[in-house]
Enzyme design. Structure first.
Site, PDB file in Angstrom:
ATOM      1  N   ALA A  33       0.810  -1.225   0.000  1.00  0.00           N
ATOM      2  CA  ALA A  33       0.000   0.000   0.000  1.00  0.00           C
ATOM      3  C   ALA A  33       0.846   1.280   0.000  1.00  0.00           C
ATOM      4  CB  ALA A  33      -0.948  -0.011   1.181  1.00  0.00           C
ATOM      5  N   HIS A  35       3.692   1.721  -1.816  1.00  0.00           N
ATOM      6  CA  HIS A  35       3.949   1.944  -3.243  1.00  0.00           C
ATOM      7  C   HIS A  35       2.661   2.398  -3.953  1.00  0.00           C
ATOM      8  CE1 HIS A  35       6.953  -1.408  -2.322  1.00  0.00           C
ATOM      9  NE2 HIS A  35       7.737  -0.409  -2.686  1.00  0.00           N
ATOM     10  N   LYS A 147       9.200   7.407   3.812  1.00  0.00           N
ATOM     11  CA  LYS A 147       9.642   6.231   4.591  1.00  0.00           C
ATOM     12  C   LYS A 147      11.178   6.159   4.564  1.00  0.00           C
ATOM     13  CE  LYS A 147       9.860   1.824   5.982  1.00  0.00           C
ATOM     14  NZ  LYS A 147      10.718   1.112   5.110  1.00  0.00           N
ATOM     15  N   SER A 184       8.572  -4.012   2.216  1.00  0.00           N
ATOM     16  CA  SER A 184       8.603  -5.354   1.619  1.00  0.00           C
ATOM     17  C   SER A 184       9.245  -6.341   2.585  1.00  0.00           C
ATOM     18  CB  SER A 184       9.379  -5.314   0.304  1.00  0.00           C
ATOM     19  OG  SER A 184       8.793  -4.354  -0.537  1.00  0.00           O
ATOM     20  N   ARG A 185      10.119  -5.843   3.452  1.00  0.00           N
ATOM     21  CA  ARG A 185      10.813  -6.739   4.389  1.00  0.00           C
ATOM     22  C   ARG A 185       9.908  -7.230   5.527  1.00  0.00           C
ATOM     23  NH1 ARG A 185      14.881  -3.029   2.971  1.00  0.00           N
ATOM     24  NH2 ARG A 185      16.660  -4.044   1.954  1.00  0.00           N
TER      25      ARG A 185
HETATM   26  P1  AMP Z   1      11.337   0.320  -2.422  1.00  0.00           P
HETATM   27  O1  AMP Z   1      10.590  -0.594  -3.337  1.00  0.00           O
HETATM   28  O2  AMP Z   1      11.370  -0.146  -1.001  1.00  0.00           O
HETATM   29  O3  AMP Z   1      12.678   0.719  -2.967  1.00  0.00           O
HETATM   30  O4  AMP Z   1      10.494   1.660  -2.356  1.00  0.00           O
HETATM   31  C1  AMP Z   1      10.122   2.360  -3.516  1.00  0.00           C
HETATM   32  C2  AMP Z   1       9.524   3.690  -3.115  1.00  0.00           C
HETATM   33  O5  AMP Z   1       8.384   3.475  -2.289  1.00  0.00           O
HETATM   34  C3  AMP Z   1      10.500   4.565  -2.306  1.00  0.00           C
HETATM   35  O6  AMP Z   1      10.363   5.915  -2.725  1.00  0.00           O
HETATM   36  C4  AMP Z   1      10.014   4.363  -0.899  1.00  0.00           C
HETATM   37  O7  AMP Z   1      10.321   5.439  -0.033  1.00  0.00           O
HETATM   38  C5  AMP Z   1       8.519   4.227  -1.102  1.00  0.00           C
HETATM   39  N1  AMP Z   1       7.935   3.523   0.022  1.00  0.00           N
HETATM   40  C6  AMP Z   1       8.291   2.318   0.526  1.00  0.00           C
HETATM   41  N2  AMP Z   1       7.553   2.017   1.614  1.00  0.00           N
HETATM   42  C7  AMP Z   1       6.723   3.061   1.813  1.00  0.00           C
HETATM   43  C8  AMP Z   1       5.719   3.365   2.789  1.00  0.00           C
HETATM   44  N3  AMP Z   1       5.422   2.529   3.777  1.00  0.00           N
HETATM   45  N4  AMP Z   1       5.051   4.529   2.685  1.00  0.00           N
HETATM   46  C9  AMP Z   1       5.349   5.405   1.670  1.00  0.00           C
HETATM   47  N5  AMP Z   1       6.267   5.176   0.723  1.00  0.00           N
HETATM   48  C10 AMP Z   1       6.951   4.028   0.796  1.00  0.00           C
END
Ligand code: AMP
Length: 252
Positions: A33, A35, A147, A184-185
């Site tokens: 949610a 993303h 985040k 995702s973790r």
């Molecule tokens: P990632 O796939 O973890 O590299 O994240 C891709 C993008 O989604 C990055 O800009 C993150 O900061 C954002 N993102 C990841 N988790 C969250 C969250 N819980 N709330 C808002 N944005 C997020």
């Protein structure tokens, strides 16, 4: 109809034809949610939206973390399609890193603290891949989550000093019903570990001295990496088992 493109050359040819406003959301996939909120905002504010899904090896200092990173491409494509995303980029390492990472982007101050102190070279990998993607997508706006607050500040700084012609839009943190920031973790936490992890946002959000926060996190069995104040935020990282979690809150 959504289009998935893995060839950079193919994307570049297509990009040359696009004259509409383009929003961009870079991710490592396994969409949740958090993303979704970025994608929804992009779809709302732009005529077309591009999502990239790329688990970037150069930003992982821990090879096990890279190998275990959850991959759910089919599910991600379905969600993106439902949200009205137009293009999904899934580049390969060989095409994205034709130089095999001989050229990097290095920031010398902020990137060496907090996440960068614990994960040596992490932000070099992040900034390098984000710059490559920004150059390829040439978006009107790119949507990034708060985040990853330190990452957001570093990308903002990089875009400014390299005159990148894409507006950076910061999006608020999305949490689950119990207050844990979505990541995702989180799917790697056992039910017990999940319960323990809930102490992280509960304690980090309190307006207490840093030492007290660290102590309380420790007392709950969380292994503290750092808790620091930066630009009106309190940022922290902890480990629950072998799962590393980061979060941040406004600090008064
Ligand atoms: P990632 O796939 O973890 O590299 O994240 C891709 C993008 O989604 C990055 O800009 C993150 O900061 C954002 N993102 C990841 N988790 C969250 C969250 N819980 N709330 C808002 N944005 C997020």
């Amino acid at each position: 109809m959504i289009e998935t493109i893995s060839s950079i050359v193919e994307w570049q040819a297509l990009r040359g034809q696009i004259t509409k406003t383009l929003g961009f959301v870079p991710t490592m996939g396994n969409l949740h949610a958090g993303h979704k909120s970025l994608l929804e905002r992009s779809v709302k504010e732009n005529e077309l939206t591009v999502l990239s899904i790329y688990v970037n090896p150069t930003q992982f200092d821990d090879q096990a973390d890279y190998a275990n990173y959850p991959k759910t491409l089919e599910q991600d494509l379905n969600l993106a399609e439902q949200l009205g995303v137009n293009y999904i980029l899934t580049p390969s390492y060989d095409e994205l890193y034709v130089d095999n990472y001989r050229y990097h982007i290095i920031e010398t101050e902020l990137s060496k603290t907090m996440e960068g102190k614990s994960r040596v070279g992490h932000f070099d990998g992040v900034l390098t891949v984000v710059m490559k993607l920004l150059m390829l997508v040439k978006a009107s706006k790119v949507y990034l989550g708060e985040k990853d607050f330190q990452q957001l500040q570093l990308v903002k700084g990089m875009a400014e000093v390299f005159f990148v012609d894409t507006e950076i839009v910061a999006c608020p943190i999305v949490r689950d019903v119990n207050g844990l920031a979505l990541s995702s973790r989180n799917s790697r936490l056992s039910p017990e570990q999940y319960k323990m992890a809930l102490n992280f946002p509960r304690i980090l959000s309190q307006n207490l001295p840093i030492q007290t926060i660290k102590q309380q996190l420790n007392d709950c069995g969380l292994e503290v990496d750092y808790v620091e104040e930066y630009q009106g935020r309190r940022l922290g990282a902890v480990k629950v088992g072998d799962v590393r979690l980061i979060d941040n809150f406004y600090s008064c």
